[in-house]
Design a protein around this motif. Structure first.
Motif, PDB file in Angstrom:
ATOM      1  N   SER A   7       0.837  -1.194   0.000  1.00  0.00           N
ATOM      2  CA  SER A   7       0.000   0.000   0.000  1.00  0.00           C
ATOM      3  C   SER A   7       0.876   1.248   0.000  1.00  0.00           C
ATOM      4  N   ASP A   9       0.906   5.409  -0.053  1.00  0.00           N
ATOM      5  CA  ASP A   9       0.136   6.636   0.115  1.00  0.00           C
ATOM      6  C   ASP A   9       1.098   7.799   0.351  1.00  0.00           C
ATOM      7  N   LYS A  53      -2.757   4.808  -2.845  1.00  0.00           N
ATOM      8  CA  LYS A  53      -3.906   5.421  -2.192  1.00  0.00           C
ATOM      9  C   LYS A  53      -4.103   6.856  -2.648  1.00  0.00           C
ATOM     10  N   ARG A  87      -5.956   3.749  -6.027  1.00  0.00           N
ATOM     11  CA  ARG A  87      -6.480   2.388  -5.957  1.00  0.00           C
ATOM     12  C   ARG A  87      -6.025   1.517  -7.126  1.00  0.00           C
ATOM     13  N   GLU A 209     -14.540  -1.468  -5.562  1.00  0.00           N
ATOM     14  CA  GLU A 209     -14.168  -0.136  -5.096  1.00  0.00           C
ATOM     15  C   GLU A 209     -15.366   0.614  -4.535  1.00  0.00           C
ATOM     16  N   TYR A 212     -16.858  -2.219  -1.192  1.00  0.00           N
ATOM     17  CA  TYR A 212     -16.100  -3.051  -0.252  1.00  0.00           C
ATOM     18  C   TYR A 212     -16.463  -2.770   1.203  1.00  0.00           C
ATOM     19  N   LYS A 213     -17.021  -1.597   1.477  1.00  0.00           N
ATOM     20  CA  LYS A 213     -17.464  -1.291   2.837  1.00  0.00           C
ATOM     21  C   LYS A 213     -18.818  -1.930   3.146  1.00  0.00           C
ATOM     22  N   TYR A 251      -8.861  -4.296  -0.549  1.00  0.00           N
ATOM     23  CA  TYR A 251      -9.538  -2.997  -0.474  1.00  0.00           C
ATOM     24  C   TYR A 251      -9.930  -2.683   0.964  1.00  0.00           C
ATOM     25  N   GLU A 255      -8.272   0.428   3.316  1.00  0.00           N
ATOM     26  CA  GLU A 255      -9.065   1.452   3.994  1.00  0.00           C
ATOM     27  C   GLU A 255      -8.873   1.378   5.501  1.00  0.00           C
ATOM     28  N   ALA A 258      -5.617   3.023   6.505  1.00  0.00           N
ATOM     29  CA  ALA A 258      -5.688   4.487   6.396  1.00  0.00           C
ATOM     30  C   ALA A 258      -6.487   5.082   7.549  1.00  0.00           C
ATOM     31  N   LEU A 259      -7.600   4.455   7.899  1.00  0.00           N
ATOM     32  CA  LEU A 259      -8.430   4.960   8.989  1.00  0.00           C
ATOM     33  C   LEU A 259      -7.718   4.838  10.332  1.00  0.00           C
ATOM     34  N   LEU A 274     -16.722  -0.106   8.294  1.00  0.00           N
ATOM     35  CA  LEU A 274     -16.391  -1.161   7.337  1.00  0.00           C
ATOM     36  C   LEU A 274     -17.374  -2.327   7.393  1.00  0.00           C
TER      37      LEU A 274
END
Length: 310
Positions: A7, A9, A53, A87, A209, A212-213, A251, A255, A258-259, A274
């Motif tokens: 990943s 970013d 990211k 992504r 994308e 995914y949540k 995915y 996330e 990142a969170l 999520l």
């Protein structure tokens, strides 16, 4: 199999020696070369695919490179502008000894694109997903390079008044410069034609994308694409050599990381966002893929990313 993908970013990119940046917003790296630019060192291990990211652009001014984006190889030569959308999966394959160029990375919320209409944004993004590499004319190359250098100059002046506003103005000019080039490529139908399986795989990633949540089951995505789970799984593996479930989990983990780094939400809130049934389930999922608990990852991240370079 989260370990098979790295990943990338803005907090990772600002490790590049000599990069100019405002944390979480924009980065310019004016000195890409074979000697000091190997995105696999120290950012990612050799031969590992990278998922970004943030939106990244690379303008080549000398030499040659080969980069895989979404499993297709692109030759980068002087005047080539390569745009890798957030992504997307990419992998640097080769960089010539005399390679030189400029790299720019932007958080999408900081760019002018965030103010465009949905239709316009999607049209641009769809073109870039199909054709992320453009060969600019000599005058276009000079203009784009001049804008990158101008932004780099502003980033050097940390005490400059209206610094963010000036950067946004330069970004606006850059985008209005690039949109006709991107639209011309679309009008000329020069984007690469995908096979039926590649089209399904591309659509699968788009649906993942967006959802995914919401759901992590293969059946959910197969239903959205009007396919059987078995057929979707076989197509995804045939094209990418990875399981559909691995892509979905990537995915989610991207996330989640990142969170957790942001510190704006509690672990319970991240679990809810999520769509996990409870924090315990989220913790087990995260540890299975990352090797450590969400709490441990957050603590480790706070030690690794103490950046404040505004």
């Amino acid at each position: 199999m989260d370990g098979n993908i790295f990943s990338l970013d803005l907090p990772e990119l600002i490790k590049l020696k000599g990069s100019l940046f405002i944390e979480g917003k924009i980065l310019i790296w004016e000195n890409i070369s074979e000697e000091n630019c190997n995105l696999r060192i120290p950012l990612a291990p050799d031969h590992m695919q990278i998922q970004t990211k943030t939106d990244i652009s690379i303008l080549c001014t000398q030499g040659e490179a080969v980069i895989k984006i979404a499993f297709r190889s692109y030759i980068i030569k002087p005047g080539t502008l390569c745009i890798i959308l957030a992504r997307n999966i990419f992998e640097p394959v080769y960089i010539s000894h005399d390679f030189k160029g400029v790299l720019a990375a932007f958080d999408r919320s900081f760019t002018i694109l965030s103010n465009y209409g949905t239709t316009g944004i999607m049209s641009i993004f769809n073109t870039l997903r199909n054709r992320p590499s453009f060969l600019l004319t000599e005058s276009e190359t000079t203009e784009v390079l001049g804008l990158y250098n101008a932004m780099g100059g502003v980033l050097r002046e940390r005490g400059k008044l209206y610094r963010l506003d000036i950067l946004k103005a330069y970004l606006s000019i850059l985008h209005f410069t690039m949109i006709p080039i991107i639209n011309k490529a679309e009008d000329e139908h020069v984007s690469v034609r995908l096979s039926r399986q590649e089209e399904i795989f591309t659509k699968f990633l788009s649906v993942v994308e967006e959802n995914y949540k919401v759901d992590r089951s293969i059946k959910f995505y197969a239903d959205r694409l009007c396919l059987t789970p078995k057929y979707l799984s076989s197509v995804v593996f045939s094209v990418s050599k990875r399981l559909a479930g691995e892509w979905i989990n990537d995915y989610v983990m991207l996330e989640a990381r990142a969170l957790l780094r942001s510190n704006n939400l509690s672990i319970q809130q991240i679990s809810d966002l999520l769509n996990f049934p409870n924090q315990s389930f989220f913790g087990k999922f995260f540890k299975r893929h990352a090797g450590i608990s969400p709490k441990e990852y957050r603590k480790k991240s706070s030690e690794i990313y103490p950046y404040c370079n505004v």
